[in-house]
Design a protein around this motif. Structure first.
Motif, PDB file in Angstrom:
ATOM      1  N   GLY A 177       0.733  -1.003  -0.149  1.00  0.00           N
ATOM      2  CA  GLY A 177      -0.213   0.100   0.272  1.00  0.00           C
ATOM      3  C   GLY A 177       1.142   1.205  -0.502  1.00  0.00           C
ATOM      4  O   GLY A 177       1.686   1.701  -0.419  1.00  0.00           O
ATOM      5  N   GLY A 178       0.130   2.393   0.462  1.00  0.00           N
ATOM      6  CA  GLY A 178       1.051   3.773   0.667  1.00  0.00           C
ATOM      7  C   GLY A 178       0.942   4.362  -0.008  1.00  0.00           C
ATOM      8  O   GLY A 178       0.240   4.623  -1.279  1.00  0.00           O
ATOM      9  N   HIS A 179       2.239   5.559  -0.410  1.00  0.00           N
ATOM     10  CA  HIS A 179       2.048   6.341  -1.148  1.00  0.00           C
ATOM     11  C   HIS A 179       2.999   6.750  -1.808  1.00  0.00           C
ATOM     12  O   HIS A 179       3.574   7.358  -3.513  1.00  0.00           O
ATOM     13  N   CYS A 180       3.653   5.221  -1.789  1.00  0.00           N
ATOM     14  CA  CYS A 180       4.870   5.170  -2.892  1.00  0.00           C
ATOM     15  C   CYS A 180       4.918   4.231  -4.618  1.00  0.00           C
ATOM     16  O   CYS A 180       4.254   4.357  -5.383  1.00  0.00           O
ATOM     17  N   ILE A 181       5.054   3.769  -2.973  1.00  0.00           N
ATOM     18  CA  ILE A 181       5.378   1.749  -4.384  1.00  0.00           C
ATOM     19  C   ILE A 181       4.046   1.346  -5.068  1.00  0.00           C
ATOM     20  O   ILE A 181       4.181   0.629  -5.867  1.00  0.00           O
ATOM     21  N   GLY A 182       2.685   1.578  -4.228  1.00  0.00           N
ATOM     22  CA  GLY A 182       1.513   1.478  -4.769  1.00  0.00           C
ATOM     23  C   GLY A 182       1.060   2.118  -5.606  1.00  0.00           C
ATOM     24  O   GLY A 182       0.166   2.222  -6.084  1.00  0.00           O
ATOM     25  N   VAL A 183       2.015   3.390  -6.116  1.00  0.00           N
ATOM     26  CA  VAL A 183       1.577   4.637  -6.612  1.00  0.00           C
ATOM     27  C   VAL A 183       2.393   4.829  -7.816  1.00  0.00           C
ATOM     28  O   VAL A 183       2.246   5.149  -9.362  1.00  0.00           O
TER      29      VAL A 183
END
Length: 454
Positions: A285-291
């Motif tokens: 999840g999160g705002h780096c790897i998942g985006v």
């Protein structure tokens, strides 16, 4: 080197003199950076800016909801610098550092509005400084730290600034880029000061200034790239590589699960080979790897390149919560008579270990999916609760279990330090009876309890 514009000369800011530096966006990246600049560049004043009044009010009361900085550090910052949500405080700044998020929308398309809004705020500040005659001979340097696809800094942010300021890049302003490389965690051994920083600029003089600037504030080395696009590409590739490696492990876990093999046992055995790179399966999840992979995939389409591998990796990782939910439901249904209770306890709500951040949390998605399957779901996360994150997307988050008699299913989804330190009895006490199922997504639960692992 000087740049002439309408009979005026513009010089780059002098880092050896007293200048004002703005950090736009005070989240997990911007706040530690603002404090470090203040600490390392003693002559300059740092203006920490965020559009969220609540965030500024908290910081002015020496409270950091991210948990990454201590009250003492904020106290030291106040000696010559300050936090604000007033845009007019930015007009005296010569250097602007943009640390805003770069999310995707519901269609997985890059949402550049935070970057555009930050650029517009900066353009207004520069305009006001011109009207008031502030730093009128100084060419403003705008450094972006947000993760983007190649071309965003110059072609989107730069073009917006050119239009708003009625000039070309290299006249009233120039651009820098130095992508953030932090990994926010309360128990993180990799500090901002020890990370090698990529740096670049829209021209040779700005490139050298940006590199010098980060060299002044970091203990580690910098690496100056020949163009901003190379630095942009390098950053997004870093996260894509990790995403794809985790996706591979997740796909292998699907295979090995059906083969009745423990994926972590397989990884441990494979790790004995000198050139094997170990990655673990899990929720991404999160705002780096998942985006970030969506950013390069989006840009690639403009060049008629269809990114099969990048998109495939994203699909696998995005679908992991669904696969786990189906697996839990299937195993429960096969054992429902002996378990006798369809209550589920999810241990961990944050998107990663030891970081109080719920953005794009796959644990929350898993909870909502299990509710759709008819389970009674409870989520606990002592770290989220400690930072007043008590709900997210309709899911209530408690600091500790609420059912004294235990749960039919326990699922560990986040390897917070505290959960890794739980003993066998701590996990056993969560079970309603001996037949209760324990699912271990993060390889945390003691093996003696025979948890179901992926």
């Amino acid at each position: 080197m000087e740049y002439s514009l309408k009979n005026k000369s513009f010089n780059l800011p002098n880092l050896d003199k007293d200048i004002n530096i703005a950090v736009i966006g005070l989240g997990y990246v911007g706040l530690p950076l603002a404090l470090l600049i203040d600490k390392r560049i003693s002559k300059s004043r740092i203006i920490g800016f965020d559009i969220q009044k609540e965030r500024i009010d908290q910081l002015n009361n020496k409270i950091d909801k991210t948990g990454l900085v201590k009250e003492k550090e904020i106290n030291n910052f106040f000696k010559k610098s300050f936090f604000t949500y007033y845009e007019n405080e930015l007009e005296k700044c010569s250097i602007f550092i943009v640390c805003v998020p770069t999310p995707v929308d519901e269609h997985k398309v890059p949402n550049l509005n935070p970057l555009k809004n930050a650029s517009e705020i900066i353009s207004k500040a520069i305009k006001r400084s011109e009207i008031k005659g502030i730093n009128q001979n100084i060419r403003k340097v705008i450094i972006y730290e947000s993760t983007v696809y190649p071309g965003v800094t110059e072609e989107i942010c730069g073009s917006l600034l050119e239009k708003k300021l009625n000039c070309k890049i290299g006249e009233k302003f120039s651009l820098g880029y130095s992508p953030e490389r932090v990994s926010p965690s309360l128990d993180n051994q990799i500090s901002l000061e020890s990370i090698v920083k990529l740096t670049s600029g829209s021209d040779e003089e700005t490139r050298k200034l940006v590199d010098k600037f980060y060299s002044l504030i970091l203990n580690s080395k910098t690496f100056s790239t020949s163009s901003i696009k190379i630095a942009e590409a390098a950053k997004v590739v870093e996260n894509i590589q990790r995403d794809i490696n985790i996706a591979l492990m997740n796909e292998l876990s699907l295979i090995f699960r059906n083969m009745e093999l423990d994926t972590y046992d397989v990884i441990e055995a494979a790790s004995t080979k000198w050139n094997f790179i170990p990655f673990n399966p899990g929720l991404v999840g999160g705002h780096c790897i998942g985006v970030d992979p969506y950013y390069l995939a989006y840009a690639a389409e403009k060049y008629n390149v269809h990114t099969e591998l990048i998109k495939s990796g994203r699909r696998i990782n995005d679908n992991m919560a669904g696969w786990i939910a189906r697996t839990v439901s299937k195993i429960f249904n096969a054992n429902s008579k002996s378990i006798s209770m369809n209550s589920v306890l999810i241990v961990g709500a944050c998107f990663k270990r030891d970081c109080p951040d719920l953005r794009n949390s796959q644990s929350i998605i898993l909870a909502k999916l299990l509710e759709k399957y008819g389970f009674e779901v409870e989520v606990i996360d002592y770290l989220a609760s400690a930072f007043d994150l008590t709900s997210h997307k309709g899911i209530c988050i408690n600091s500790k279990p609420q059912k004294p008699n235990g749960y039919g299913i326990i699922i560990c989804t986040v390897a917070h330090k505290k959960y890794t330190e739980w003993e066998e009895k701590d996990w056993v006490n969560l079970k309603v009876n001996e037949q209760s199922l324990i699912f271990d997504i993060e390889n945390v639960v003691p093996r003696n309890l025979n948890p179901i692992r992926f």
